[in-house]
Design a protein around this motif. Structure first.
Motif, PDB file in Angstrom:
ATOM      1  N   PHE A 113      -7.373  -4.168  -2.674  1.00  0.00           N
ATOM      2  CA  PHE A 113      -7.541  -2.750  -2.355  1.00  0.00           C
ATOM      3  C   PHE A 113      -7.758  -1.945  -3.630  1.00  0.00           C
ATOM      4  N   LEU A 164      -8.913   4.583   0.517  1.00  0.00           N
ATOM      5  CA  LEU A 164      -8.797   3.210   0.036  1.00  0.00           C
ATOM      6  C   LEU A 164      -9.973   2.374   0.527  1.00  0.00           C
ATOM      7  N   ARG A 209     -11.484  -1.865   0.403  1.00  0.00           N
ATOM      8  CA  ARG A 209     -11.114  -3.254   0.125  1.00  0.00           C
ATOM      9  C   ARG A 209     -12.372  -3.983  -0.320  1.00  0.00           C
ATOM     10  N   LEU A 251       0.828  -1.202   0.000  1.00  0.00           N
ATOM     11  CA  LEU A 251       0.000   0.000   0.000  1.00  0.00           C
ATOM     12  C   LEU A 251       0.865   1.256   0.000  1.00  0.00           C
ATOM     13  N   ASP A 297     -13.552   1.969   5.478  1.00  0.00           N
ATOM     14  CA  ASP A 297     -12.576   2.397   4.479  1.00  0.00           C
ATOM     15  C   ASP A 297     -11.334   2.867   5.218  1.00  0.00           C
TER      16      ASP A 297
END
Length: 476
Positions: free
Chosen positions: A159, A151, A153, A88, A430
């Protein structure tokens, strides 16, 4: 309710498909299992009282009463393993680097427009484009010094970037206060689990701001500029100024003389070199933008154009977090960095295009439709949770002004166990990590995790009833 097909199953971040606890949650799950429910309830009450005492509240736009509300804090953390965070972090760094290059290009050579990757009308007719910034050089060519990248998922655990916040991203104070509360209420857990720290964020932020001061300044003076105590995020403005050890100022505390910004102090005027401004572009300088603004500093833009002060974030960054610009970020990464995007966008339909509008209108009950310039969960339609009447009303708005909207599939946002009135239950979440750009690009491990506390809801915004969780990134 609408007749939409059932939503796909959400990815459970704590339990796998067989109901087994995922590795990153095992130590915490063992601790949680040994906690009496009344002990957890007592911790929750203590957290709520503490947040209210400290003043961690916000106000909702449009609330005539101006009521200050408490953002609910949930005790059960979101836990991210070290290897996931590394990926990430790489993707966030790549994305923010490309976005900064895009903003510089838009206000200089327009190479990405000349290459035909982004239509000229999308840039130069965009309400967030600031022609006043054309050909202005900013320190280190950095426009977005503080970025918040949202972001989500989805169903298989992958993601996606939901949106980019590059103007005045908020919420980092909640990230820091949530961690302090977790450590206070669950100190024994932190002795068992190695959680990467976030408390150094204000130090990183101050270092970052000092690095982008005008080049001739050895010991720059940094201030945080707020619209004032009635702003919904005033707590955060005051908190960050206090944590960095810098002055919190309003427009009336500053003035421009001889192309230099000064702060009024009890010892006389003091030069200001870097302004972390939490005031929107339109209100920064009444001589250049809105003449009726009482929040800004007359002459600030001319001083900025002369390179005598740094504004963080820069004027004109809004062109890069417009939801229509979002569509082009993967192409920006390929164009400026010659790399493939590490993090994917959510598939998006651009309602300004007739064929894509037709698809959206035919499938409104299954889609999420957002205003291009919208924020805070307002001006959007979540098709699967909307009534037929709501969908019909939104359809009229969409047909009347299609260029103002984009649409995305309704993602099954991942869930994390959450302490609710009935006990522990899954709720959708989130994540907003914060990316700092100075001479280097830095992140703190984690970010602001927002949780939709209403069962089944996918809207996590605090203004729409959402809460926050602490995010634990495990150390190696």
């Amino acid at each position: 309710m609408s007749d939409a097909s059932p939503r796909p199953a959400a990815y459970d971040e704590m339990y796998d498909a067989q109901g087994q606890v995922r590795p990153q949650y095992r130590a915490y799950a063992a601790w949680l299992q040994n906690q009496p429910s009344d002990a957890m309830a007592a911790r929750q009450i203590e957290a709520d009282l503490s947040f209210r005492r400290v003043g961690i509240t916000f106000s909702v736009a449009g609330d005539a009463a101006g009521t200050e509300r408490l953002i609910p804090f949930d005790l059960i953390p979101r836990i991210i393993p070290a290897d996931e965070w590394r990926r990430l972090e790489s993707g966030l760094t790549q994305r923010v680097r490309a976005l900064n290059m895009f903003i510089h290009d838009i206000y200089h050579g327009h190479d990405i427009v000349r290459a035909g990757i982004i239509p000229a009308e999308h840039v130069f007719l965009n309400s967030q484009y600031r022609p006043e910034m054309q050909d202005i050089d900013v320190a280190e060519n950095i426009y977005s010094h503080i970025a918040g990248i949202d972001l989500v998922r989805a169903g298989q655990g992958e993601f996606y970037v939901l949106e980019d916040n590059l103007r005045v991203p908020s919420g980092v104070s909640y990230m820091l206060e949530d961690r302090k509360m977790s450590m206070r209420l669950m100190p024994d857990v932190f002795s068992k689990i190695k959680v990467a720290p976030v408390a150094h964020y204000p130090d990183l932020l101050l270092d970052n701001l000092r690095e982008v001061a005008p080049r001739s300044i050895d010991d720059p003076t940094v201030v945080v500029m707020t619209p004032g105590m009635y702003n919904s995020a005033y707590f955060e403005h005051a908190f960050l100024a206090q944590q960095m050890g810098v002055e919190l100022v309003e427009g009336q505390d500053l003035f421009v003389e001889n192309n230099t910004v000064y702060m009024r102090t009890t010892h006389g005027p003091k030069r200001v070199d870097v302004i972390y401004r939490r005031v929107d572009d339109d209100f920064l300088d009444p001589l250049s933008f809105r003449a009726d603004s009482a929040l800004g500093v007359p002459g600030l833009l001319s001083d900025y154009r002369a390179g005598r002060v740094t504004l963080a974030n820069a004027i004109g960054t809004g062109i890069a977090d417009d939801k229509a610009t979002y569509l082009y970020v993967p192409d920006m990464i390929r164009f400026y960095l010659s790399e493939e995007p590490i993090l994917s966008n959510v598939p998006t339909w651009q309602c300004a295009k007739a064929d894509e509008l037709s698809h959206v209108l035919a499938n409104l009950s299954e889609l999420v439709v957002k205003e291009v310039h919208g924020a805070g969960g307002y001006g959007m339609l979540v098709g699967p949770t909307s009534s037929k009447a709501q969908i019909a009303g939104f359809k009229e708005r969409l047909q009347a002004n299609p260029t103002n909207y984009i649409a995305q599939p309704t993602l099954a946002l991942s869930t994390v166990p959450t302490f609710v009135q009935s006990g522990v239950a899954p709720r959708h979440v989130d994540l907003r990590p914060y990316v700092l750009c100075g001479k280097d690009i830095r992140t703190v491990p984690g970010g602001l995790c927002r949780v939709a506390l209403t069962e089944g809801s996918l809207v996590v915004n605090s203004s729409q009833g959402g809460g926050t969780k602490d995010t634990w990134v495990l150390e190696e």
